[in-house]
Scaffold this motif. Structure first.
Motif, PDB file in Angstrom:
ATOM      1  N   SER A   4       1.012  -1.387  -0.065  1.00 14.51           N
ATOM      2  CA  SER A   4      -0.031   0.039  -0.130  1.00 14.51           C
ATOM      3  C   SER A   4       0.839   1.300   0.067  1.00 14.51           C
ATOM      4  O   SER A   4       0.446   2.212  -0.268  1.00 14.51           O
ATOM      5  CB  SER A   4      -0.939   0.059   1.160  1.00 14.51           C
ATOM      6  N   GLN A   5       2.212   1.245   0.325  1.00 10.94           N
ATOM      7  CA  GLN A   5       3.071   2.224   0.415  1.00 10.94           C
ATOM      8  C   GLN A   5       3.955   2.196  -0.837  1.00 10.94           C
ATOM      9  O   GLN A   5       4.833   3.326  -0.741  1.00 10.94           O
ATOM     10  CB  GLN A   5       3.792   2.046   1.791  1.00 10.94           C
ATOM     11  N   THR A   6       3.807   1.484  -1.543  1.00 16.09           N
ATOM     12  CA  THR A   6       4.741   1.194  -2.582  1.00 16.09           C
ATOM     13  C   THR A   6       4.212   1.884  -3.962  1.00 16.09           C
ATOM     14  O   THR A   6       2.998   2.070  -4.216  1.00 16.09           O
ATOM     15  CB  THR A   6       5.002  -0.103  -3.128  1.00 16.09           C
TER      16      THR A   6
ATOM     17  N   PHE B 205      -0.754   7.993  10.668  1.00 17.28           N
ATOM     18  CA  PHE B 205      -2.024   7.978  10.485  1.00 17.28           C
ATOM     19  C   PHE B 205      -2.551   7.737   8.783  1.00 17.28           C
ATOM     20  O   PHE B 205      -3.562   7.158   8.725  1.00 17.28           O
ATOM     21  CB  PHE B 205      -2.718   9.146  10.775  1.00 17.28           C
ATOM     22  N   THR B 206      -2.006   7.884   7.934  1.00 11.60           N
ATOM     23  CA  THR B 206      -2.134   7.714   6.574  1.00 11.60           C
ATOM     24  C   THR B 206      -1.716   6.418   6.013  1.00 11.60           C
ATOM     25  O   THR B 206      -2.225   5.826   4.961  1.00 11.60           O
ATOM     26  CB  THR B 206      -1.509   8.899   5.406  1.00 11.60           C
ATOM     27  N   ARG B 207      -0.481   5.669   6.572  1.00 14.54           N
ATOM     28  CA  ARG B 207      -0.023   4.439   6.116  1.00 14.54           C
ATOM     29  C   ARG B 207       0.473   3.741   7.722  1.00 14.54           C
ATOM     30  O   ARG B 207       0.638   4.458   8.674  1.00 14.54           O
ATOM     31  CB  ARG B 207       1.284   4.676   5.421  1.00 14.54           C
TER      32      ARG B 207
ATOM     33  N   THR C 161      -3.294   2.840  -8.878  1.00 14.51           N
ATOM     34  CA  THR C 161      -3.429   3.716  -7.493  1.00 14.51           C
ATOM     35  C   THR C 161      -3.566   2.843  -6.409  1.00 14.51           C
ATOM     36  O   THR C 161      -4.524   2.236  -6.797  1.00 14.51           O
ATOM     37  CB  THR C 161      -4.238   5.098  -7.624  1.00 14.51           C
ATOM     38  N   VAL C 162      -2.619   2.757  -5.490  1.00  7.58           N
ATOM     39  CA  VAL C 162      -2.710   1.643  -4.564  1.00  7.58           C
ATOM     40  C   VAL C 162      -2.903   2.314  -3.078  1.00  7.58           C
ATOM     41  O   VAL C 162      -2.006   3.148  -2.991  1.00  7.58           O
ATOM     42  CB  VAL C 162      -1.711   0.584  -4.529  1.00  7.58           C
ATOM     43  N   MET C 163      -3.838   1.996  -2.441  1.00  4.34           N
ATOM     44  CA  MET C 163      -3.885   2.394  -0.975  1.00  4.34           C
ATOM     45  C   MET C 163      -4.570   1.321   0.044  1.00  4.34           C
ATOM     46  O   MET C 163      -4.970   0.474  -0.498  1.00  4.34           O
ATOM     47  CB  MET C 163      -4.934   3.683  -1.170  1.00  4.34           C
TER      48      MET C 163
ATOM     49  N   PRO D  20      -6.209  13.551  13.190  1.00  2.66           N
ATOM     50  CA  PRO D  20      -5.390  14.550  12.688  1.00  2.66           C
ATOM     51  C   PRO D  20      -6.430  15.827  12.323  1.00  2.66           C
ATOM     52  O   PRO D  20      -6.069  16.750  12.169  1.00  2.66           O
ATOM     53  CB  PRO D  20      -4.694  14.020  11.664  1.00  2.66           C
ATOM     54  N   HIS D  21      -7.754  15.423  11.833  1.00  5.15           N
ATOM     55  CA  HIS D  21      -8.615  16.398  11.696  1.00  5.15           C
ATOM     56  C   HIS D  21      -8.865  17.212  12.554  1.00  5.15           C
ATOM     57  O   HIS D  21      -9.157  18.342  12.561  1.00  5.15           O
ATOM     58  CB  HIS D  21      -9.700  15.641  10.837  1.00  5.15           C
TER      59      HIS D  21
END
Length: 731
Positions: A335-337, A676-678, A347-349, A622-623
């Motif tokens: 997911s981070q590559t 928090f994003t990854r 697009t990978v997440m 974070p928001h």
């Protein structure tokens, strides 16, 4: 509003709160009300009465239980998202407590012993004749300090104190939430989303291949040792419609069988077969036997569903997929590559939870998503700007003088002293609260239209829109309401002029927001704790509508906390209290009461009532952090303007606070936000308590309308998407 109206408002709100607490205590003791007050415990298979006798429970027993619960208890009951929300409430409580310890004993005597109001008897801008008589509380505020007085040093330094307290508390809270998230992501429990990634923007495959074949070959080549399987997203709208129709008929059969069984009596053992009409709303059309009719319909629809499933899997594939890996560290790494040379392909997440996926949004291309986002933001901007018109109208019309002028027949009522006092205390606030209740659904719809893939992300997006809306239209709109449109040209030509407008208008609106905060925490939290509305709805449904266990379970399903409205409303109170903490320090105790009661009641509801509908592992924090920083910047800017208007030559000393807040926000984002994003690999590599069942993980993502009846049919399901039979490699 005069002092008697203010005290009446507080007293009435407090009495209502006490009454609602007593109602909660009495109703929650009755076993028949357990589905209303303890649904979370019931769904987890726990006994609500275990360890305590109903006859000895005190009205404050729920407070003791809430205080005794740990973070682990909260996570077990409501998930990490609920625990993070409680951290937000406790953070704001800490900020206000530490600020109040200094501000209240220092600023109140300094303001009360000056005579600024006596030297300026004229009315302040945006202040009615009733407000000009409210001198008792105004003498405890910054407005009572004379211009250029050395006493203003105390208020200037107080701004620094509140800012530093906020930095300290937010830093500690960010670390705490980061640890909560890491702990949740490294547990030995098996979660399907930790073994999967979401792939969007898949290129069109060659004519002799399906999208499934293209995805399999691509990821098998890049991840030969860890790739397990892929599931291509399909347009299953028609299949889902047939499936829902079948499920509807099954529910009707279950209900009809219960009604039929109840109709059998000793005098009439054969009973009465339930019937209904097949036309519009069951009011017109042919009258048929419900059980027989629904069974026939199911027999007709099942072959249609099977045929549609086959057609959907092979012919309605779309350019998005869920790709599975045989370990969660492999999924986290994938997911981070960066997989493709160009950003608009492959697009990978990280994959969302199966229960929160918004399937129609997954195939949307990256350019479409960006265009949709720009359009939605423009629409939200128009809503924020033009919604100020009715908000301003409310703040101008909902005064007794305007009502008497526009509606002369109300004079007989509003001129009575008792009614006048109550109306002055509640009318503007109630009108505003009702007006705001109409907006959240629209913002959720707009956020979903952006192409966001998961429900939790939609909630975060809608929460941000709602926050900025209520800050601009409730806080700023009410504060400068009478001068906003008359000064619109000035603001367009000179945007910094809004600082001076706020500085002049904020002191005159202090009493409104004092009452607004009190009404929100006394009446709002009282209704939240007592759950009177869900109580009434549940018992009406149980008595008149529910026949089956499924219907009864749906009647008391509590839902989740509703973060899309709850968090922005709390942030509004945080913004109001921060901005007035130095101008009118008396608001701090009200803010402390709001967040203290909010923390206690929310914790009780998380432990006993609400059931999470998704788990994002604290992605909302974070928001929340960003919104608090935005409120802090608004507070610092406003205080700079207020003290400048006092002609205090040392006011520019406050200017460094603004870059300090930006630097603090930047440091926090660089240090904490990436995790928090990854998912960090050091978190994902922790051992599992058992070998994962990859077939069960794969099956969790199959939409119900496409899911095979047996787990052994998964290979058939997978091969239905491919023109080349491919079996998953054995582990």
């Amino acid at each position: 509003m005069d002092l008697s109206s203010f005290i009446t408002s507080l007293g009435t709100s407090f009495v209502i709160f006490l009454a609602l607490v007593l109602v909660f205590t009495w109703l929650s003791r009755r076993p028949g009300n357990a589905p209303v007050y303890y649904p979370n415990l019931l769904l987890r298979g726990l006994d609500p009465w275990e360890g305590r006798r109903r006859g000895t429970r005190s009205p404050l027993g729920w407070v003791r239980n809430a205080l005794a619960a740990s973070d682990a208890d909260v996570v077990a009951a409501g998930g990490v998202d609920a625990a993070v929300y409680l951290v937000f409430l406790s953070s704001m409580l800490s900020i206000l407590v530490f600020s109040g310890i200094v501000l209240l004993p220092v600023l109140l005597p300094i303001a009360a012993t000056d005579h600024g109001l006596d030297l300026t008897p004229e009315k302040k801008p945006n202040q009615t004749s009733d407000q000009s008589n409210f001198s008792e509380l105004e003498r405890l505020a910054l407005g009572n300090v004379q211009k250029s007085s050395m006493r203003l040093w105390a208020f200037l330094l107080a701004v620094y104190w509140v800012s530093f307290v906020t930095y300290f508390v937010l830093w500690k809270s960010y670390k705490h939430v980061s640890n909560l998230r890491a702990t949740a992501r490294s547990t030995p429990d098996i979660k399907p989303e930790e073994f999967a990634v979401l792939v969007r923007d898949i290129p069109s495959p060659p004519p002799d291949e399906t999208v499934k074949d293209s995805v399999d070959s691509y990821f098998r080549a890049l991840h030969p040792n860890t790739f397990y399987r892929s599931m291509v997203v399909t347009d299953h709208t028609k299949a889902d419609k047939i499936y829902q129709e079948i499920e509807g008929h099954r529910k009707k059969i279950a209900r009809a069988e219960v009604v039929y069984a109840e109709s059998k009596t000793a005098s009439k053992p054969e009973g009465t077969r339930p019937t209904h009409r097949t036309g519009f709303l069951g009011l017109i059309g042919q009258k048929v036997d419900t059980i027989e009719y629904c069974n026939e319909k199911i027999k007709e629809l099942v072959p249609k569903l099977e045929a549609e499933q086959k057609s959907t899997l092979l012919e309605k594939q779309q350019q998005a997929a869920i790709v599975f890996f045989n370990s969660r560290s492999a999924a986290a790494s994938a997911s981070q590559t960066l997989h493709a040379q160009v950003f608009d392909k492959w697009t990978v997440m990280e994959a969302p939870e199966p229960r929160e996926i918004i399937w129609p949004n997954l195939p949307r291309k990256i350019y479409e998503r960006q265009i949709r986002q720009v359009v939605i933001y423009f629409i939200v901007f128009l809503i924020v700007v033009f919604y100020t018109i009715p908000i301003t109208a409310i703040s101008a019309v909902t005064t007794l003088e305007k009502l008497r002028e526009k509606l002369p027949f109300l004079k007989v009522v509003v001129d009575q002293k008792a009614i006048k006092t109550v109306l002055q205390a509640y009318l503007p606030q109630l009108a505003l609260i009702v007006f705001l209740a109409l907006l959240p659904s629209l913002l959720m719809f707009l956020s979903k239209s952006e192409g966001i893939p998961s429900q939790s992300h939609v909630v975060r997006a809608a929460s941000g829109k709602y926050f900025y809306f209520i800050v601009f239209n409730v806080f700023l709109g009410y504060t400068i309401g009478t001068t906003l449109f008359s000064s619109l040209t000035t603001l367009i030509n000179n945007p910094p002029a809004i600082v001076g407008m706020l500085a002049r208008s904020l002191p005159g609106s202090a009493t409104f927001f004092l009452t607004f905060v009190a009404l929100k925490f006394f009446v709002g939290y009282g209704l939240e704790l007592s759950r009177l509305v869900p109580f009434i709805i549940f018992h009406l449904k149980r008595k008149y509508l529910c026949k089956t266990e499924d219907e009864l379970r749906a009647a008391w399903a509590p839902g989740n906390l509703g973060y899309n409205t709850r968090v922005p409303n709390d942030m509004l109170i945080a913004t109001v209290v921060l901005c007035y903490s130095v101008i009118a320090p008396l608001i701090i105790p009200f803010g402390v009461a709001y967040f203290a009661l909010g923390w206690l009641i929310a914790k009780n509801q998380v432990l006993r009532v609400y059931v999470p509908s998704y788990e994002s592992n604290g992605r909302m924090w974070p928001h929340m952090h960003t919104r608090i920083i935005a409120a802090l910047l608004l507070y610092q800017t406003t205080m700079l303007g207020v003290i400048l208007l006092k002609q205090f030559y040392y006011a520019p000393i406050l200017i460094p606070l603004l870059p300090m807040s930006f630097i603090f926000a930047y440091v926090c984002q660089m240090r904490f936000y990436p995790s928090f994003t990854r998912t960090p690999l050091e978190v994902a590599q922790h051992e599992l308590k058992e070998t994962p069942n990859m077939d069960a993980i794969y099956s969790a993502y199959i939409p119900p309308c496409l899911k095979p009846d047996k787990l052994e049919d998964l290979d058939v399901f997978e091969d239905a998407q491919s023109r080349v039979t491919s079996r998953a490699p054995s582990m």
